[in-house]
Every structure is written in C-alpha cells, then in structure tokens.
Design a protein around this motif. Sequence first.
Motif, short mmCIF file in Angstrom:
data_model
loop_
_atom_site.label_atom_id
_atom_site.label_comp_id
_atom_site.label_asym_id
_atom_site.label_seq_id
_atom_site.Cartn_x
_atom_site.Cartn_y
_atom_site.Cartn_z
N GLU B 58 4.26 46.01 -25.76
CA GLU B 58 3.13 45.54 -26.55
C GLU B 58 1.83 45.77 -25.78
O GLU B 58 0.80 46.17 -26.35
CB GLU B 58 3.32 44.05 -26.87
N ALA B 59 1.89 45.53 -24.45
CA ALA B 59 0.71 45.74 -23.63
C ALA B 59 0.31 47.21 -23.63
O ALA B 59 -0.88 47.56 -23.74
CB ALA B 59 0.98 45.27 -22.21
N LEU B 60 1.30 48.09 -23.53
CA LEU B 60 1.04 49.53 -23.56
C LEU B 60 0.39 49.93 -24.88
O LEU B 60 -0.60 50.66 -24.91
CB LEU B 60 2.36 50.29 -23.40
N LEU B 61 0.98 49.42 -25.95
CA LEU B 61 0.47 49.70 -27.29
C LEU B 61 -0.99 49.31 -27.38
O LEU B 61 -1.83 50.02 -27.94
CB LEU B 61 1.30 48.92 -28.30
N ARG B 62 -1.31 48.16 -26.80
CA ARG B 62 -2.68 47.64 -26.86
C ARG B 62 -3.65 48.54 -26.09
O ARG B 62 -4.78 48.76 -26.52
CB ARG B 62 -2.69 46.24 -26.24
N VAL B 63 -3.15 49.07 -24.96
CA VAL B 63 -4.01 49.94 -24.15
C VAL B 63 -4.22 51.28 -24.83
O VAL B 63 -5.30 51.86 -24.81
CB VAL B 63 -3.40 50.13 -22.74
N LEU B 64 -3.16 51.80 -25.44
CA LEU B 64 -3.19 53.17 -25.93
C LEU B 64 -3.78 53.33 -27.33
O LEU B 64 -4.16 54.42 -27.71
CB LEU B 64 -1.75 53.74 -25.93
N THR B 65 -3.82 52.28 -28.10
CA THR B 65 -4.23 52.46 -29.50
C THR B 65 -5.39 51.55 -29.88
O THR B 65 -5.65 50.55 -29.24
CB THR B 65 -3.06 52.14 -30.44
N LEU B 75 4.20 50.27 -33.82
CA LEU B 75 4.57 48.87 -33.66
C LEU B 75 6.09 48.70 -33.66
O LEU B 75 6.65 47.99 -32.82
CB LEU B 75 3.96 48.04 -34.80
N VAL B 76 6.74 49.40 -34.58
CA VAL B 76 8.21 49.31 -34.65
C VAL B 76 8.81 49.80 -33.34
O VAL B 76 9.73 49.19 -32.78
CB VAL B 76 8.75 50.14 -35.84
N ILE B 77 8.28 50.92 -32.82
CA ILE B 77 8.80 51.46 -31.56
C ILE B 77 8.57 50.46 -30.43
O ILE B 77 9.48 50.18 -29.63
CB ILE B 77 8.13 52.81 -31.23
N ALA B 78 7.38 49.88 -30.38
CA ALA B 78 7.06 48.94 -29.31
C ALA B 78 8.01 47.75 -29.33
O ALA B 78 8.57 47.34 -28.31
CB ALA B 78 5.61 48.46 -29.44
N VAL B 79 8.21 47.19 -30.53
CA VAL B 79 9.10 46.04 -30.65
C VAL B 79 10.53 46.43 -30.29
O VAL B 79 11.25 45.71 -29.59
CB VAL B 79 9.03 45.46 -32.08
N GLY B 80 10.93 47.62 -30.72
CA GLY B 80 12.28 48.09 -30.43
C GLY B 80 12.52 48.26 -28.94
O GLY B 80 13.54 47.81 -28.41
N VAL B 81 11.56 48.90 -28.26
CA VAL B 81 11.69 49.11 -26.82
C VAL B 81 11.72 47.77 -26.09
O VAL B 81 12.53 47.55 -25.17
CB VAL B 81 10.52 49.99 -26.29
#
Lengths: 136, 308
Positions: B58-65, B75-81
């Motif tokens: 989630e943190a990565l997602l926040r930084v990258l997008t 989001l689905v990928i982030a939650v899945g990982v």
Amino acid sequence: MSLGTLARVALGELERAVMAQLWSADAPLTVRDVHDRLERELAYTTVMTVLGRLAKKGLVRQERDGKAYRYAAAASREQMAAEVMIDALGDVGEDRTAALVAFVDRVGPAEAEALRRALDTPAGTPPPTPPRSPES
Amino acid sequence: MASVWLTGLALVLAGPVPALLARARWTRAVPRAAIVLWQAVAVAAVLAAVGSALAAPEALLRVLTHPQDRTGVPLVIAVGVAALLASLIVVRLLGVLVLLAVRTRVRRARHRDMVDLLARAEQNLAVGSLRSGTVLRVLDGAVPFAYCVPGRVGREGRVVVTGATLDTLCPDELSAVIAHEQAHLAARHDLVREGFTALHQAFPVVVRSREARDAVALLLEMLADDAGRRTHGDTAMAGALDAFASSGASVDANDEVLMRRDRIRAHVRGGRALAVGTYLAAVALVVVPTVTIVIPWLGEALPVVGVR
Ligand SMILES: [Zn+2]
C-alpha cells in the motif's frame, strides 16, 4: 486413587511382567507360552490384550507362525534402555521435536554422541532390532 | 509511513533486542517476568513483521501513483501482494508449530511407554511425597540425572530419575529435584519451550531466535529451581545441582547447572519493583506499537480499499 487409576497401574505392572517374559525368552513366544510362564491367575484373553497393546505401541513384534501369532520384544532391554538414554540425553541442540522437557542436569552432546557411537546407529534414528548384543 | 515504522520495529525486535536480553543478568532475579517479556518480544516481532508485510504494498502504491489512480488493477495487486506476504509469515509459523507439536507428542508417547516398561518397580514406591498427577520412574543408570516428560492432556506426566540419583542425593535434595520437575509439568513449561522452538525452526537465520530459545530454556530452569527452593529450601536445591554438576563429565552443559547453583547460593531474588517493571515493559511492547502505528494506519488504509 480412583478405579481408573488403579486399573491403569495394574495394567502397567502387567505390561512390565509380560515384557520381562519376552526379554528372557530365547525365541518368540505364543500367547499361550507367555500365559504359562507368567505363573499367575490370569485370563488367556488378558494376556492377549496386553500383548496386543504392546504391539500397537511398537514395543513388541508380532509374527505369524502357521495358525498362531508369536510375539517377541522389538528391542532387547539393553537396547531400549539405550534408546531412552539417547532420547533424553540427546535433548540438546537442534532437534526436530521440542524438548522432552528441561533437565535438572543435562549431559552434553559429547556424551550423547559417545552413546550413539557405542550403539553404532545413525543419529536421530532409534536403535534397530538386531541380534542381541549384550555389550551395548 | 506505517510500513517503514513496522519494518524498523520488526528488525529491532528480531535483532538487537533479543541480543541484549539474552546477555542481561538482571533477568535471573525475576525469571517468570523475564519469560513473559521474552514472549512479548516474540509476539511483537511477529506482529510487526506481519504488519509491515501488509502495509508495504500500500505504501509503494501511494508513492508510485496519484490518488485518483489508486483504484482498479493497481489496488487489487497491492492488496493481493500484501495478503500473500503476510500469509507467508503466518502460514510458515503455523505449519512449523503443528508439525513440531505432532512430532513432539509422538516422541514423548514412545518415551513414556519405554520408561514405564524399564522402570524399577520396587523403587518407585520408596520415594514418597509425590503430588498426585505425576508418576515417578526410576531407571538404571550410573549418571545422576533427572528430567520429566509431560503426559497427554489430562494424563500424568513422568518424572524420571536414574538409580544413581537416588544413591547420590540426600532425601531433601531428592525432594527438591522432584519438586523442580513437578513445577515444569504443572506449569506446562514444555509449551513455552515449544513456542520458542517453533519460532526458531520457522525463522532460523533471520532473527536471533536461537538465543531466545536458549535464554528462555535457562529461565524456565531457574523458575523450576525457585519452586524447589520454596518447598525444600535453598540448601537442598543448590546441593542437588552441585551433585549433578560434579558428576557430569561434560563442561558446557555443566556451566549452566553451576550458574543456577551459584544463583541460589547468592540468594538472587528480584524485588517486586523489577518484576512489575518487566511485566509493564512486556505489555507496552505489544500495546504501544498497536496504538501508535497500526490503528492510525488502519484509519488511512481502510478507506483507500473502500472499507470505512
Ligand atoms: Zn528442569
């Protein structure tokens, strides 16, 4: 002492007596042999039950001989004593199981290793059931 | 941010903290509280690791997008990982725990069976004063030692001593040893050890799990020693340890026994304040990170995933 406890104590004593007969015998015994050697007032079926319990625990070997089953100790008394010692003394270091439980006194891995070597069995496996070797 | 904090916390709890705690000497004064502290460190470390695994994607997602892109596939990928990483830790630990529990119980059952058959029946009666619920077994053996094997749930455990133990120890010392072993059985010290053994087997390299396991094992011995001291006195318990140590041939294992003997002779017994402080530290280890990191993070992260 409850009735259940009493029965269990008696059963344990009986298992020891039956095992003693198998240990002292030169060859595998039938239920009848064990029953006769015990020299006490016991039902034949009781002896059969006790032998069955010991076989289920893996402490007694059951072999078919014609119509009857014959029973022998899976290991000599000395071998079993050695297995207990190794299991207890080897309770240090990396094991696949948790400890039996802690010791007041723990003998180091060196002793356990020496015991293992004396028995000439690979570490971690229970001693096999070879011909009797009184010196072990 | 939560992800960074949790990762840092997990690393500190897995590395320097166990290293320091394993070397600390004050723990010997309050073994019971120290064991609870060790358990708190372990629980907090595992929770922090799971938390950081959950928070990292989630943190990565926040930084990258950009905020508006945090929907749909990313989001689905982030939650899945996140779920995968976290469950790797949990499943590994649970798997090891179950396997260990099964193997240990099989081994103990066989050991109890063999000990029951080999015991010298006539001497079992000679040693009286056994609490009900335990069975004493005397084995032939030239080296004095004693141990116990927990029973199945609801059944008697076994306290095992060698014949040499009966010959070497005076009656008071023998009673102290038996009280020591009964303390192990009554308080289920085996379960505590099993937990730390599982932790070490699940994560053998990453963390200082071996130090933790061994330190806890020694503290459990001291805790059981204290039970023997309470019922039969310092002299008897120290005397028994002395006899065990002087008869054994190996050096490294004896160091521990001698350390325990000297601890009793030095009358090391912790004050109330030290024990209370240790318990408080244990509670804080689990509660403080939850309140300061996890709850604020949940407040931010759950709305992103659509939970409110
Ligand atoms: Zn102990």
